[in-house]
Design a protein around this motif. Structure first.
Motif, PDB file in Angstrom:
ATOM      1  N   PHE A  33       0.720  -1.181   0.005  1.00 22.19           N
ATOM      2  CA  PHE A  33      -0.114  -0.084  -0.125  1.00 22.19           C
ATOM      3  C   PHE A  33       0.778   1.234   0.085  1.00 22.19           C
ATOM      4  N   LEU A  34       1.921   1.350   0.779  1.00 20.86           N
ATOM      5  CA  LEU A  34       2.886   2.539   1.175  1.00 20.86           C
ATOM      6  C   LEU A  34       3.677   2.469  -0.189  1.00 20.86           C
ATOM      7  N   ILE A  35       4.046   1.440  -0.667  1.00 26.87           N
ATOM      8  CA  ILE A  35       4.840   1.507  -2.172  1.00 26.87           C
ATOM      9  C   ILE A  35       3.890   1.984  -3.221  1.00 26.87           C
ATOM     10  N   GLY A  36       2.493   1.680  -3.471  1.00 31.50           N
ATOM     11  CA  GLY A  36       1.873   2.157  -4.288  1.00 31.50           C
ATOM     12  C   GLY A  36       1.242   3.610  -4.078  1.00 31.50           C
ATOM     13  N   SER A  37       1.607   4.374  -2.955  1.00 31.97           N
ATOM     14  CA  SER A  37       1.150   5.748  -2.967  1.00 31.97           C
ATOM     15  C   SER A  37       2.317   6.687  -2.922  1.00 31.97           C
ATOM     16  N   HIS A  38       2.174   7.947  -2.555  1.00 34.05           N
ATOM     17  CA  HIS A  38       3.163   8.853  -2.648  1.00 34.05           C
ATOM     18  C   HIS A  38       3.839   9.064  -1.155  1.00 34.05           C
ATOM     19  N   HIS A  39       3.925   8.071  -0.283  1.00 33.14           N
ATOM     20  CA  HIS A  39       4.315   8.106   1.223  1.00 33.14           C
ATOM     21  C   HIS A  39       5.738   7.978   1.021  1.00 33.14           C
ATOM     22  N   PRO A  40       6.282   9.045   2.193  1.00 40.44           N
ATOM     23  CA  PRO A  40       7.859   9.127   2.213  1.00 40.44           C
ATOM     24  C   PRO A  40       8.681   7.994   2.261  1.00 40.44           C
ATOM     25  N   LEU A  41       7.919   6.780   2.810  1.00 45.54           N
ATOM     26  CA  LEU A  41       8.613   5.590   3.287  1.00 45.54           C
ATOM     27  C   LEU A  41       8.762   4.777   1.737  1.00 45.54           C
ATOM     28  N   LYS A  42       8.059   5.269   0.879  1.00 43.86           N
ATOM     29  CA  LYS A  42       8.094   4.450  -0.594  1.00 43.86           C
ATOM     30  C   LYS A  42       9.391   3.937  -1.019  1.00 43.86           C
ATOM     31  N   GLU A  43      10.397   4.909  -1.199  1.00 41.13           N
ATOM     32  CA  GLU A  43      11.652   4.477  -1.649  1.00 41.13           C
ATOM     33  C   GLU A  43      12.590   3.770  -0.817  1.00 41.13           C
ATOM     34  N   GLN A  47      14.104   0.219  -1.693  1.00 44.07           N
ATOM     35  CA  GLN A  47      15.418  -0.032  -1.526  1.00 44.07           C
ATOM     36  C   GLN A  47      15.813  -1.173  -0.568  1.00 44.07           C
ATOM     37  N   GLN A  48      15.105  -1.397   0.591  1.00 42.34           N
ATOM     38  CA  GLN A  48      15.376  -2.425   1.567  1.00 42.34           C
ATOM     39  C   GLN A  48      14.977  -3.555   1.286  1.00 42.34           C
ATOM     40  N   THR A  49      13.844  -3.705   0.566  1.00 42.91           N
ATOM     41  CA  THR A  49      13.283  -5.050   0.412  1.00 42.91           C
ATOM     42  C   THR A  49      13.015  -5.610  -0.852  1.00 42.91           C
ATOM     43  N   GLY A  50      13.363  -4.637  -2.032  1.00 42.50           N
ATOM     44  CA  GLY A  50      13.365  -5.118  -3.412  1.00 42.50           C
ATOM     45  C   GLY A  50      12.346  -4.075  -4.188  1.00 42.50           C
ATOM     46  N   ASN A  51      12.613  -4.365  -5.518  1.00 44.33           N
ATOM     47  CA  ASN A  51      12.178  -3.698  -6.408  1.00 44.33           C
ATOM     48  C   ASN A  51      10.843  -4.208  -7.109  1.00 44.33           C
ATOM     49  N   SER A  52      10.425  -5.257  -6.747  1.00 44.85           N
ATOM     50  CA  SER A  52       9.033  -5.941  -7.399  1.00 44.85           C
ATOM     51  C   SER A  52       8.428  -6.606  -6.249  1.00 44.85           C
ATOM     52  N   SER A  58       9.494 -12.305  -0.811  1.00 41.97           N
ATOM     53  CA  SER A  58      10.602 -13.129  -0.678  1.00 41.97           C
ATOM     54  C   SER A  58      11.561 -12.547   0.604  1.00 41.97           C
ATOM     55  N   PHE A  59      11.714 -11.296   0.596  1.00 46.19           N
ATOM     56  CA  PHE A  59      12.587 -10.990   1.582  1.00 46.19           C
ATOM     57  C   PHE A  59      12.183 -10.852   2.908  1.00 46.19           C
ATOM     58  N   LEU A  60      10.787 -10.747   3.098  1.00 43.42           N
ATOM     59  CA  LEU A  60       9.870 -10.769   4.376  1.00 43.42           C
ATOM     60  C   LEU A  60      10.065 -12.294   4.801  1.00 43.42           C
ATOM     61  N   GLU A  61       9.820 -13.297   3.921  1.00 42.47           N
ATOM     62  CA  GLU A  61       9.884 -14.702   4.205  1.00 42.47           C
ATOM     63  C   GLU A  61      11.017 -15.098   4.624  1.00 42.47           C
ATOM     64  N   ARG A  62      12.163 -14.649   3.893  1.00 44.24           N
ATOM     65  CA  ARG A  62      13.601 -15.038   4.104  1.00 44.24           C
ATOM     66  C   ARG A  62      14.064 -14.498   5.541  1.00 44.24           C
ATOM     67  N   ASN A  63      13.483 -13.341   5.925  1.00 43.78           N
ATOM     68  CA  ASN A  63      13.802 -13.077   7.306  1.00 43.78           C
ATOM     69  C   ASN A  63      13.090 -13.508   8.234  1.00 43.78           C
ATOM     70  N   TYR A  64      11.876 -13.629   8.127  1.00 50.19           N
ATOM     71  CA  TYR A  64      11.044 -14.579   9.068  1.00 50.19           C
ATOM     72  C   TYR A  64      11.725 -15.730   9.320  1.00 50.19           C
ATOM     73  N   ASN A  65      12.062 -16.565   8.384  1.00 48.37           N
ATOM     74  CA  ASN A  65      12.530 -18.013   8.527  1.00 48.37           C
ATOM     75  C   ASN A  65      14.049 -17.861   9.086  1.00 48.37           C
ATOM     76  N   ALA A  66      14.874 -16.796   8.888  1.00 50.87           N
ATOM     77  CA  ALA A  66      16.230 -16.963   9.629  1.00 50.87           C
ATOM     78  C   ALA A  66      15.766 -16.596  10.996  1.00 50.87           C
ATOM     79  N   ALA A  67      14.819 -15.756  11.399  1.00 48.63           N
ATOM     80  CA  ALA A  67      14.661 -15.395  12.743  1.00 48.63           C
ATOM     81  C   ALA A  67      13.837 -16.685  13.594  1.00 48.63           C
ATOM     82  N   LYS A  68      13.422 -17.465  12.766  1.00 44.02           N
ATOM     83  CA  LYS A  68      12.983 -18.877  13.262  1.00 44.02           C
ATOM     84  C   LYS A  68      14.166 -19.829  13.569  1.00 44.02           C
TER      85      LYS A  68
END
Length: 87
Positions: A33-43, A47-52, A58-68
């Protein structure tokens, strides 16, 4: 994950427990939702999680699994009360 003081501490609090995996989907929905808006956190999110969307998921799932990995207690924290999703 943000949580109120009573959820964050004390008996029944989340302490260092991982949130239930369904919150990963809520986080992804919020991020998209934030990426689809003009929110300041968009960029920053891009940058931190991926461009698609698949890369970000996948970034969220990898980090969740690493935490487990290596956790002695594999419990999933859920709040006693939860507001309906806003996104």
């Amino acid at each position: 994950m943000l949580a109120c003081v009573s959820c964050n501490r004390g008996m029944g609090g989340k302490f260092d427990q991982l949130p239930h995996q369904r919150y990963l989907e809520r986080l992804n929905t919020r991020n998209e939702f934030l990426i689809g808006s003009h929110h300041p956190l968009k960029e920053t999110l891009i940058q931190q999680t991926g461009n698609s969307e698949p890369k970000r998921r996948s970034f969220l799932e990898r980090n969740y699994n690493a935490a487990k990995t290596g956790r002695l207690i594999n419990s999933n924290w859920q709040p006693a009360f939860e507001h309906p999703p806003a996104f």
